[in-house]
Scaffold this active site. Structure first.
Site, PDB file in Angstrom:
ATOM      1  N   ARG A   1      -7.836  19.257  20.476  1.00 30.60           N
ATOM      2  CA  ARG A   1      -8.302  19.521  21.882  1.00 30.60           C
ATOM      3  C   ARG A   1      -9.866  19.620  21.816  1.00 30.60           C
ATOM      4  NH1 ARG A   1      -4.350  23.628  24.462  1.00 30.60           N
ATOM      5  NH2 ARG A   1      -3.355  23.977  22.166  1.00 30.60           N
TER       6      ARG A   1
ATOM      7  N   GLY B   1       4.739  22.245  22.007  1.00 32.57           N
ATOM      8  CA  GLY B   1       3.251  21.754  21.852  1.00 32.57           C
ATOM      9  C   GLY B   1       2.315  22.205  22.691  1.00 32.57           C
ATOM     10  N   CYS B   2       1.327  21.623  23.308  1.00 25.04           N
ATOM     11  CA  CYS B   2       0.272  22.333  23.829  1.00 25.04           C
ATOM     12  C   CYS B   2       0.777  23.289  25.296  1.00 25.04           C
ATOM     13  CB  CYS B   2      -0.756  21.622  24.225  1.00 25.04           C
ATOM     14  SG  CYS B   2      -2.050  22.274  25.547  1.00 25.04           S
ATOM     15  N   PHE B   3       0.513  24.520  25.397  1.00 20.72           N
ATOM     16  CA  PHE B   3       1.043  25.176  26.455  1.00 20.72           C
ATOM     17  C   PHE B   3       0.601  24.812  27.776  1.00 20.72           C
ATOM     18  CE2 PHE B   3      -1.366  29.197  24.658  1.00 20.72           C
ATOM     19  CZ  PHE B   3      -2.503  28.536  24.880  1.00 20.72           C
TER      20      PHE B   3
END
Length: 242
Positions: free
Chosen positions: A15, A66-68
């Site tokens: 990210r 995955g990404c919250f």
């Protein structure tokens, strides 16, 4: 709109790279976005054959996919959901931080705790949305550009009944062969949920132009609106200040 300060130095390598993309040529952004979205295309799937008949007014479900940021954003747009909080599950309390979880060595997964009204939306409905649009259940220990066990596809049932319904649904979907590969979603014992740092909460809503959100998560909201029109609501259920 007031937006949270994104501490790029504290973001995971994947990210942090997305944060840097804003200064790279648009061609590179487009090329990467296509590959990221291709990995998370929504899949039209049937509802669970077996669901939970819950007559209460409030229940909790805990999902990792995955990404919250994106998972939280999806469930915040589901009717009957009163709260969806980004956080960590699977590891110890003392390692439930973004920096430590990002190492992939804590046992934690980026997780979302969903509080919902079973008279409006059932646990089975949430599972259907989770498998269809919230993430790709065939990707082992990664989602799109994010890699590591902290991004694994995992359900943390808070009751034995949830565990059974989730396991039966995975078997149902695998038998139907609707996905490009076998479902790798695990079902792990629920021990605790630890809310993430404030700057992660409501991230999708507060940062709609952030490149990672634009290319990885906004398509999920669009898919929810298209595939689940009866469950979709325009105004999200925001966490606000924890």
């Amino acid at each position: 709109m007031i937006r949270p300060v994104v501490r790029a130095a504290s973001l995971s390598p994947s990210r942090s790279l997305w944060a840097a993309i804003v200064v790279l040529p648009l061609l590179m952004v487009a090329a990467w976005s296509v590959s990221a979205r291709a990995a998370e295309e929504p899949v039209v799937i049937p509802a669970p054959a077996v669901d939970i008949a819950d007559s209460g007014t409030s229940a909790v479900a805990v999902f990792a996919g995955g990404c919250f940021w994106g998972v939280q954003g999806v469930f915040q747009h589901v009717k009957g959901v009163s709260n969806a909080v980004s956080g960590y599950s699977g590891g110890a309390a003392e390692t439930a931080t973004y920096q430590q979880t990002g190492s992939g060595q804590t046992g934690h997964a980026e997780t979302v705790e969903v509080t919902y009204d079973p008279s409006v939306v059932s646990y089975g409905d949430l599972l259907q949305i989770y498998f269809s649009v919230a993430h790709n259940p065939t990707q082992l220990n990664f989602q799109g550009p994010d890699h590591g066990t902290q991004y694994r596809s995992t359900i943390f049932p808070v009751t034995d009944e949830q565990a059974k319904v989730a396991a039966d649904y995975i078997a149902q979907l695998d038998a139907a062969k609707l996905f490009s590969g076998p479902i790798v979603t695990t079902i792990e014992p629920f021990k605790a949920f630890y809310p993430a740092e404030q700057y992660h909460q409501d991230f999708l809503t507060l940062n709609p132009t952030y490149p990672y959100i634009v290319y990885n998560d906004l398509p999920k909201i669009a898919a929810l609106r298209e595939l689940f029109p009866n469950e979709y609501r325009e105004e999200p259920a925001l966490v606000g200040q924890l």
